[in-house]
Scaffold this motif. Structure first.
Motif, PDB file in Angstrom:
ATOM      1  N   GLY A 160       0.848  -1.150  -0.009  1.00 36.92           N
ATOM      2  CA  GLY A 160       0.019   0.023  -0.033  1.00 36.92           C
ATOM      3  C   GLY A 160       0.921   1.139   0.101  1.00 36.92           C
ATOM      4  O   GLY A 160       2.129   1.529  -0.278  1.00 36.92           O
ATOM      5  N   ASN A 161       0.237   2.331   0.508  1.00 38.74           N
ATOM      6  CA  ASN A 161       0.913   3.727   0.512  1.00 38.74           C
ATOM      7  C   ASN A 161       0.549   4.432   1.691  1.00 38.74           C
ATOM      8  O   ASN A 161      -0.532   4.313   2.198  1.00 38.74           O
ATOM      9  CB  ASN A 161       0.263   4.569  -0.726  1.00 38.74           C
ATOM     10  CG  ASN A 161       0.927   5.699  -0.858  1.00 38.74           C
ATOM     11  OD1 ASN A 161       1.159   6.495  -0.114  1.00 38.74           O
ATOM     12  ND2 ASN A 161       1.451   6.167  -2.412  1.00 38.74           N
ATOM     13  N   VAL A 162       1.478   4.988   2.352  1.00 38.52           N
ATOM     14  CA  VAL A 162       1.510   5.518   3.557  1.00 38.52           C
ATOM     15  C   VAL A 162       0.441   6.610   3.712  1.00 38.52           C
ATOM     16  O   VAL A 162      -0.312   6.879   4.915  1.00 38.52           O
ATOM     17  CB  VAL A 162       2.865   6.129   4.178  1.00 38.52           C
ATOM     18  CG1 VAL A 162       3.300   7.451   3.483  1.00 38.52           C
ATOM     19  CG2 VAL A 162       2.908   6.145   5.741  1.00 38.52           C
ATOM     20  N   LEU A 163       0.199   7.178   2.450  1.00 35.15           N
ATOM     21  CA  LEU A 163      -0.942   8.021   2.633  1.00 35.15           C
ATOM     22  C   LEU A 163      -2.278   7.510   2.959  1.00 35.15           C
ATOM     23  O   LEU A 163      -3.399   8.222   3.467  1.00 35.15           O
ATOM     24  CB  LEU A 163      -1.032   9.076   1.146  1.00 35.15           C
ATOM     25  CG  LEU A 163       0.218   9.779   0.863  1.00 35.15           C
ATOM     26  CD1 LEU A 163       0.102  10.547  -0.371  1.00 35.15           C
ATOM     27  CD2 LEU A 163       0.081  11.053   1.837  1.00 35.15           C
ATOM     28  N   GLN A 164      -2.288   6.085   2.676  1.00 31.21           N
ATOM     29  CA  GLN A 164      -3.869   5.563   3.079  1.00 31.21           C
ATOM     30  C   GLN A 164      -3.784   5.650   4.745  1.00 31.21           C
ATOM     31  O   GLN A 164      -5.102   5.809   4.975  1.00 31.21           O
ATOM     32  CB  GLN A 164      -3.715   4.313   2.444  1.00 31.21           C
ATOM     33  CG  GLN A 164      -3.729   4.112   0.958  1.00 31.21           C
ATOM     34  CD  GLN A 164      -3.378   2.767   0.607  1.00 31.21           C
ATOM     35  OE1 GLN A 164      -2.570   2.305   0.082  1.00 31.21           O
ATOM     36  NE2 GLN A 164      -4.487   1.916   0.357  1.00 31.21           N
ATOM     37  N   PHE A 165      -2.702   5.374   5.265  1.00 35.85           N
ATOM     38  CA  PHE A 165      -2.731   5.489   6.688  1.00 35.85           C
ATOM     39  C   PHE A 165      -3.112   6.767   7.009  1.00 35.85           C
ATOM     40  O   PHE A 165      -4.029   7.083   8.007  1.00 35.85           O
ATOM     41  CB  PHE A 165      -1.581   5.010   7.142  1.00 35.85           C
ATOM     42  CG  PHE A 165      -1.616   4.839   8.674  1.00 35.85           C
ATOM     43  CD1 PHE A 165      -1.793   3.516   9.273  1.00 35.85           C
ATOM     44  CD2 PHE A 165      -1.398   5.807   9.674  1.00 35.85           C
ATOM     45  CE1 PHE A 165      -2.114   3.349  10.656  1.00 35.85           C
ATOM     46  CE2 PHE A 165      -1.266   5.487  10.917  1.00 35.85           C
ATOM     47  CZ  PHE A 165      -1.532   4.248  11.420  1.00 35.85           C
ATOM     48  N   VAL A 166      -2.424   7.784   6.437  1.00 33.83           N
ATOM     49  CA  VAL A 166      -2.844   9.359   7.115  1.00 33.83           C
ATOM     50  C   VAL A 166      -4.075   9.673   6.528  1.00 33.83           C
ATOM     51  O   VAL A 166      -4.673  10.327   7.415  1.00 33.83           O
ATOM     52  CB  VAL A 166      -1.722  10.324   5.908  1.00 33.83           C
ATOM     53  CG1 VAL A 166      -2.169  11.542   6.473  1.00 33.83           C
ATOM     54  CG2 VAL A 166      -0.387   9.987   6.353  1.00 33.83           C
ATOM     55  N   TRP A 167      -4.569   9.272   5.530  1.00 29.43           N
ATOM     56  CA  TRP A 167      -6.065   9.715   5.263  1.00 29.43           C
ATOM     57  C   TRP A 167      -6.991   9.126   6.063  1.00 29.43           C
ATOM     58  O   TRP A 167      -8.018   9.769   6.538  1.00 29.43           O
ATOM     59  CB  TRP A 167      -6.210   9.104   3.806  1.00 29.43           C
ATOM     60  CG  TRP A 167      -7.867   9.410   3.224  1.00 29.43           C
ATOM     61  CD1 TRP A 167      -8.581   8.548   3.227  1.00 29.43           C
ATOM     62  CD2 TRP A 167      -8.091  10.564   2.706  1.00 29.43           C
ATOM     63  NE1 TRP A 167      -9.911   9.091   2.846  1.00 29.43           N
ATOM     64  CE2 TRP A 167      -9.588  10.522   2.310  1.00 29.43           C
ATOM     65  CE3 TRP A 167      -7.514  11.799   2.135  1.00 29.43           C
ATOM     66  CZ2 TRP A 167     -10.426  11.427   1.703  1.00 29.43           C
ATOM     67  CZ3 TRP A 167      -8.524  12.627   1.515  1.00 29.43           C
ATOM     68  CH2 TRP A 167      -9.477  12.493   1.286  1.00 29.43           C
ATOM     69  N   ALA A 168      -6.840   7.896   6.681  1.00 26.23           N
ATOM     70  CA  ALA A 168      -7.851   7.251   7.563  1.00 26.23           C
ATOM     71  C   ALA A 168      -7.933   8.118   8.939  1.00 26.23           C
ATOM     72  O   ALA A 168      -8.852   8.194   9.525  1.00 26.23           O
ATOM     73  CB  ALA A 168      -7.350   5.850   8.055  1.00 26.23           C
ATOM     74  N   PHE A 169      -7.038   9.010   9.260  1.00 30.44           N
ATOM     75  CA  PHE A 169      -7.040   9.746  10.499  1.00 30.44           C
ATOM     76  C   PHE A 169      -7.302  11.364  10.279  1.00 30.44           C
ATOM     77  O   PHE A 169      -6.791  11.886  11.161  1.00 30.44           O
ATOM     78  CB  PHE A 169      -5.692   9.442  11.363  1.00 30.44           C
ATOM     79  CG  PHE A 169      -5.847   8.083  11.711  1.00 30.44           C
ATOM     80  CD1 PHE A 169      -6.678   7.644  12.796  1.00 30.44           C
ATOM     81  CD2 PHE A 169      -5.046   6.890  11.346  1.00 30.44           C
ATOM     82  CE1 PHE A 169      -6.685   6.285  13.431  1.00 30.44           C
ATOM     83  CE2 PHE A 169      -5.173   5.411  11.769  1.00 30.44           C
ATOM     84  CZ  PHE A 169      -5.893   5.488  12.567  1.00 30.44           C
ATOM     85  N   LEU A 170      -7.136  11.746   9.016  1.00 27.58           N
ATOM     86  CA  LEU A 170      -7.535  13.018   8.917  1.00 27.58           C
ATOM     87  C   LEU A 170      -8.927  13.640   9.628  1.00 27.58           C
ATOM     88  O   LEU A 170      -9.824  12.913   9.389  1.00 27.58           O
ATOM     89  CB  LEU A 170      -7.837  13.282   7.379  1.00 27.58           C
ATOM     90  CG  LEU A 170      -6.402  13.661   6.554  1.00 27.58           C
ATOM     91  CD1 LEU A 170      -6.726  13.973   5.087  1.00 27.58           C
ATOM     92  CD2 LEU A 170      -5.523  14.617   7.200  1.00 27.58           C
ATOM     93  N   PRO A 171      -8.955  14.580  10.468  1.00 24.76           N
ATOM     94  CA  PRO A 171      -9.955  15.234  11.142  1.00 24.76           C
ATOM     95  C   PRO A 171     -10.965  15.577  10.097  1.00 24.76           C
ATOM     96  O   PRO A 171     -10.597  15.984   8.998  1.00 24.76           O
ATOM     97  CB  PRO A 171      -9.693  16.251  11.995  1.00 24.76           C
ATOM     98  CG  PRO A 171      -8.126  15.920  12.064  1.00 24.76           C
ATOM     99  CD  PRO A 171      -7.650  15.191  10.820  1.00 24.76           C
ATOM    100  N   ASP A 172     -12.291  15.487  10.634  1.00 27.75           N
ATOM    101  CA  ASP A 172     -13.169  16.215   9.455  1.00 27.75           C
ATOM    102  C   ASP A 172     -12.940  17.619   9.188  1.00 27.75           C
ATOM    103  O   ASP A 172     -13.329  18.118   7.995  1.00 27.75           O
ATOM    104  CB  ASP A 172     -14.490  16.116  10.275  1.00 27.75           C
ATOM    105  CG  ASP A 172     -15.038  14.452  10.359  1.00 27.75           C
ATOM    106  OD1 ASP A 172     -14.609  13.727   9.580  1.00 27.75           O
ATOM    107  OD2 ASP A 172     -15.871  14.259  11.187  1.00 27.75           O
ATOM    108  N   THR A 173     -12.377  18.441   9.944  1.00 31.03           N
ATOM    109  CA  THR A 173     -12.079  19.789   9.814  1.00 31.03           C
ATOM    110  C   THR A 173     -11.199  20.068   8.679  1.00 31.03           C
ATOM    111  O   THR A 173     -10.841  21.108   8.362  1.00 31.03           O
ATOM    112  CB  THR A 173     -11.689  20.313  11.044  1.00 31.03           C
ATOM    113  OG1 THR A 173     -10.364  19.570  11.602  1.00 31.03           O
ATOM    114  CG2 THR A 173     -12.815  20.480  12.045  1.00 31.03           C
TER     115      THR A 173
END
Length: 235
Positions: free
Chosen positions: A219-232
């Motif tokens: 996979g890509n580390v951005l997938q992990f980052v995306w999962a925890f981006l706050p709604d804001t």
């Protein structure tokens, strides 16, 4: 002699040396640590002056770690959540005490500062460095990459402290919150045009994050980052 010194250094860093175990002063708990965390501001910054004046509670909690740990008293920590919460709280409390002991000078980049962070602590019959706590125990025994966002290192741009101890019954939600706080900080994740700029932690521990993805290391580390981006984070 060199081999003996090298072996001794390896045991020291890995936290494989024994430590005396004092009698427990009472039932183990996080009340004293919670009192110390009252000095964490809502922003996640620490009121060092207040904590230094009120350091007795933090010292009592650190002293309790010498008598009890999941390795020494596993019956007190029956679930993986119990054990992981203990080790995260222990790590953060030891960092806090080190910083308070040296406040206001702080930890410098000098050889003395590096040696100071290599200090060992008696924890449940083991003499542990912070490195051993993080690498051998937290990441070695549990392999949850969200731990990276829960460990307070007292550095600018690093993970911020929560205002409460990690508790086994809320651990999953607390780790998710810690991940959102870190990822939602523009110092760690920032969009510039079509480029996402990530903190060095994501490169340094990339394999830990990839291993947690459904796709695995493909996979890509951005997938992990995306999962925890706050709604804001509308961008």
């Amino acid at each position: 002699m060199l081999m003996a010194l090298a072996a001794g250094a390896w045991l020291y860093v890995r936290g494989a040396l024994p430590a005396p175990v004092p009698p427990a002063a009472g039932p183990f708990g996080y009340t004293d640590y919670a009192q110390a965390l009252n000095h964490v501001r809502p922003s996640g910054d620490l009121d060092f002056e207040g904590l230094k004046r009120d350091r007795a509670a933090l010292e009592r909690f650190v002293a309790s770690l010498a008598a009890v740990s999941p390795h020494r008293r596993p019956e007190l920590f029956p679930s993986s959540q119990d054990r992981m919460a203990y080790w995260i709280n222990a790590y953060n409390a030891l960092v806090l005490l080190q910083l308070v002991e040296r406040y206001p000078e702080g930890v410098t980049s000098s050889w003395f500062g590096r040696f100071y962070w290599g200090r060992t602590w008696p924890v449940g019959g083991e003499r542990l460095t912070l490195y051993a706590l993080e690498q051998r125990i937290l990441l070695g025994e549990y392999a949850d990459p969200r731990v990276h966002f829960a460990l307070f290192r007292g550095t600018r741009g690093g993970p911020r402290l929560d205002g409460a101890p990690y508790q086994p019954e809320f651990l999953d939600a607390q780790l998710n919150d810690a991940s959102r706080r870190y990822v939602g900080d523009a110092r760690n994740v920032k969009l510039e045009d079509k480029t996402v700029r990530l903190a060095h932690l994501f490169e340094e521990r990339k394999q830990d994050f990839l291993a947690a993805l459904p796709e695995g290391r493909g996979g890509n580390v951005l997938q992990f980052v995306w999962a925890f981006l706050p709604d804001t984070c509308e961008e």
